[in-house]
Enzyme design. Sequence first.
Site, PDB file in Angstrom:
ATOM      1  N   HIS A  63       0.783  -1.214   0.034  1.00 23.92           N
ATOM      2  CA  HIS A  63       0.127   0.027  -0.018  1.00 23.92           C
ATOM      3  C   HIS A  63       0.905   1.280  -0.062  1.00 23.92           C
ATOM      4  O   HIS A  63       0.338   2.454  -0.410  1.00 23.92           O
ATOM      5  CB  HIS A  63      -1.044   0.105   1.211  1.00 23.92           C
ATOM      6  N   HIS A 116      -1.866   2.061  -8.381  1.00 19.18           N
ATOM      7  CA  HIS A 116      -2.899   1.408  -9.199  1.00 19.18           C
ATOM      8  C   HIS A 116      -3.030   2.403 -10.397  1.00 19.18           C
ATOM      9  O   HIS A 116      -2.808   3.437 -10.508  1.00 19.18           O
ATOM     10  CB  HIS A 116      -4.167   0.975  -8.734  1.00 19.18           C
TER      11      HIS A 116
END
Length: 288
Positions: A63, A116
Site C-alpha cells: 500500500h 494502481h
Amino acid sequence: PLCPSTGDRLSEIPAPEYAVAVFENRFPALSGRVVEEPAEITPFTAARPGQGRCEVVCFTDDHHASFAGLPPRRVRTVLDALADRTTALGGLAGVEQVFCFENRGVEIGVTLHHPHGQIYAYPFVTPRTRSLLAAARRHAERTGGRNLYADVLAAERAAGERVVATNDHWTAYVPAAARWPFEVHLAPHRPVPDIPALTDAERDAFGPLYLDLLRRFDGLFDAPMPYIAAWHQAPVRLDRELGHLHLQLFSVRRAADKLKYLAGSESAMGVFINDIAPERAAALLRAT
C-alpha cells in the site's frame, strides 16, 4: 480496498498476497451490462449506450509503495498485464480503443492512494486519438506513406536537445510543442501500434528507462510528483498503420509551490500557454 484480503477483512482482491492484479471497476463509466438505449436528449445531441469496460490494475500489494519504487521485473509484469488486457478487451464486441493509464497524486484528483492504474475500453475512438490520426494521415499522404510519429521521434533523437534519456529500444523526450510544464513522451524506436506488439526485448528495456524517468520527476522538486501516465495505442480496428505506440507522462506541477491550472485560454479555447520552454524542461530533468 486494493490491499490483499486478510482473515477478518475482505478487499477487492481475494488473496493474501499478489504481484499484479486486474479486476473490473465496481463503479464503471463504461460497462458491458448496459441494456437500454438512452432517450433522445435533443435532435442535435448524439447519445448511445455506455457499452465498454473499465478495469483497475494494481501494481503491487504494498500500500505504501509507488510505481517509481518497483523493481524492473515488476514493471515487466505490469506491462505484460497491460498487453494481455489490451488484447482481451480489444476482442470484445463494440470496443474501438483501449486506453491504459495511471493517475497519481491528490493534485490530479486521486483519492485512493494504493499504487494502481486503470484501463478503459471505449466503444468509440477518442477525440484526442482522432486528431492525432488525422495529422498522421495527412503526413502519410504528403510523404508517400511515412509514419508521422516515427518521423517526429527520429527528428527529436537527431536534435538531442529535448531528449531526457534513451536506451537501445526506447527514447524519452520533451516534445517541442509540450502543453504541460513537465511533459515527456516515451516511445519505442520501432513503430508498433500497441503494447501487445512489443517484443520481449522491448518490454524488458522499457522498465529501467521508465523508472529512471519517474525518479527524475520525483527528484525535480524533492517531493512526489503528481502525474498522469497515458498510453497512446492505435485503435482496435481502424487506422492501425498510422499509429505509433507511446507513453505520455506529464505533470500539472510547474514549480515547487505552483500548479498549472487550465484557465480561460486552455479550458475555453483549447489553446495551451506554457511558461516553461521544452528545452528548459528537458535540461532540468536531465540534471535531476
